[in-house]
Write a protein that holds these residues in place. Sequence first.
Motif, PDB file in Angstrom:
ATOM      1  N   LEU A   1       0.850  -1.176   0.000  1.00 56.94           N
ATOM      2  CA  LEU A   1       0.000   0.000   0.000  1.00 56.94           C
ATOM      3  C   LEU A   1       0.888   1.228   0.000  1.00 56.94           C
ATOM      4  O   LEU A   1       1.651   1.464   0.936  1.00 56.94           O
ATOM      5  N   ALA A   2       0.781   2.019  -1.062  1.00 62.04           N
ATOM      6  CA  ALA A   2       1.632   3.206  -1.191  1.00 62.04           C
ATOM      7  C   ALA A   2       1.049   4.398  -0.452  1.00 62.04           C
ATOM      8  O   ALA A   2       1.764   5.164   0.183  1.00 62.04           O
ATOM      9  N   SER A   3      -0.265   4.584  -0.543  1.00 62.95           N
ATOM     10  CA  SER A   3      -0.924   5.684   0.164  1.00 62.95           C
ATOM     11  C   SER A   3      -2.409   5.366   0.294  1.00 62.95           C
ATOM     12  O   SER A   3      -2.938   4.517  -0.407  1.00 62.95           O
ATOM     13  N   GLU A   4      -3.061   6.067   1.198  1.00 61.18           N
ATOM     14  CA  GLU A   4      -4.489   5.852   1.433  1.00 61.18           C
ATOM     15  C   GLU A   4      -5.171   7.205   1.559  1.00 61.18           C
ATOM     16  O   GLU A   4      -4.677   8.087   2.267  1.00 61.18           O
ATOM     17  N   HIS A   5      -6.302   7.378   0.847  1.00 62.87           N
ATOM     18  CA  HIS A   5      -7.045   8.633   0.872  1.00 62.87           C
ATOM     19  C   HIS A   5      -8.506   8.338   1.184  1.00 62.87           C
ATOM     20  O   HIS A   5      -9.088   7.415   0.620  1.00 62.87           O
ATOM     21  N   VAL A   6      -9.108   9.132   2.032  1.00 64.32           N
ATOM     22  CA  VAL A   6     -10.502   8.958   2.411  1.00 64.32           C
ATOM     23  C   VAL A   6     -11.392   9.609   1.361  1.00 64.32           C
ATOM     24  O   VAL A   6     -11.154  10.753   0.958  1.00 64.32           O
ATOM     25  N   LEU A   7     -12.421   8.881   0.896  1.00 67.55           N
ATOM     26  CA  LEU A   7     -13.403   9.431  -0.033  1.00 67.55           C
ATOM     27  C   LEU A   7     -14.654   9.821   0.746  1.00 67.55           C
ATOM     28  O   LEU A   7     -14.952   9.239   1.781  1.00 67.55           O
ATOM     29  N   LEU A   8     -15.387  10.798   0.227  1.00 68.61           N
ATOM     30  CA  LEU A   8     -16.582  11.285   0.907  1.00 68.61           C
ATOM     31  C   LEU A   8     -17.796  10.392   0.692  1.00 68.61           C
ATOM     32  O   LEU A   8     -18.802  10.544   1.363  1.00 68.61           O
TER      33      LEU A   8
END
Length: 84
Positions: A1-8
């Motif tokens: 896992l390179a990065s994680e972003h929260v979606l709305l």
Amino acid sequence: LASEHVLLDRPVSMCAFYTDENSPRSPALGVAAGPFVFVYRNLRPYFKYTVPPVELDPVELDVWRNLASEECDPSTAAELLVTA
């Protein structure tokens, strides 16, 4: 896992695309979630578009509701949507 972003909202579609002709070419990723389209470049958030709400056709909305409640089969729903 390179990065994680929260979606709305829950994502419903994704598309990889190129935004420019620079070399080396690096694709961007578009993610549709709710009324938003998020664009990511180089694994980072790049832009967020907000799509304006669209009024749904009442006949089409009724067909989708009947399909969800299993009051009609998919082939009948497809015919109704084509003629709507």
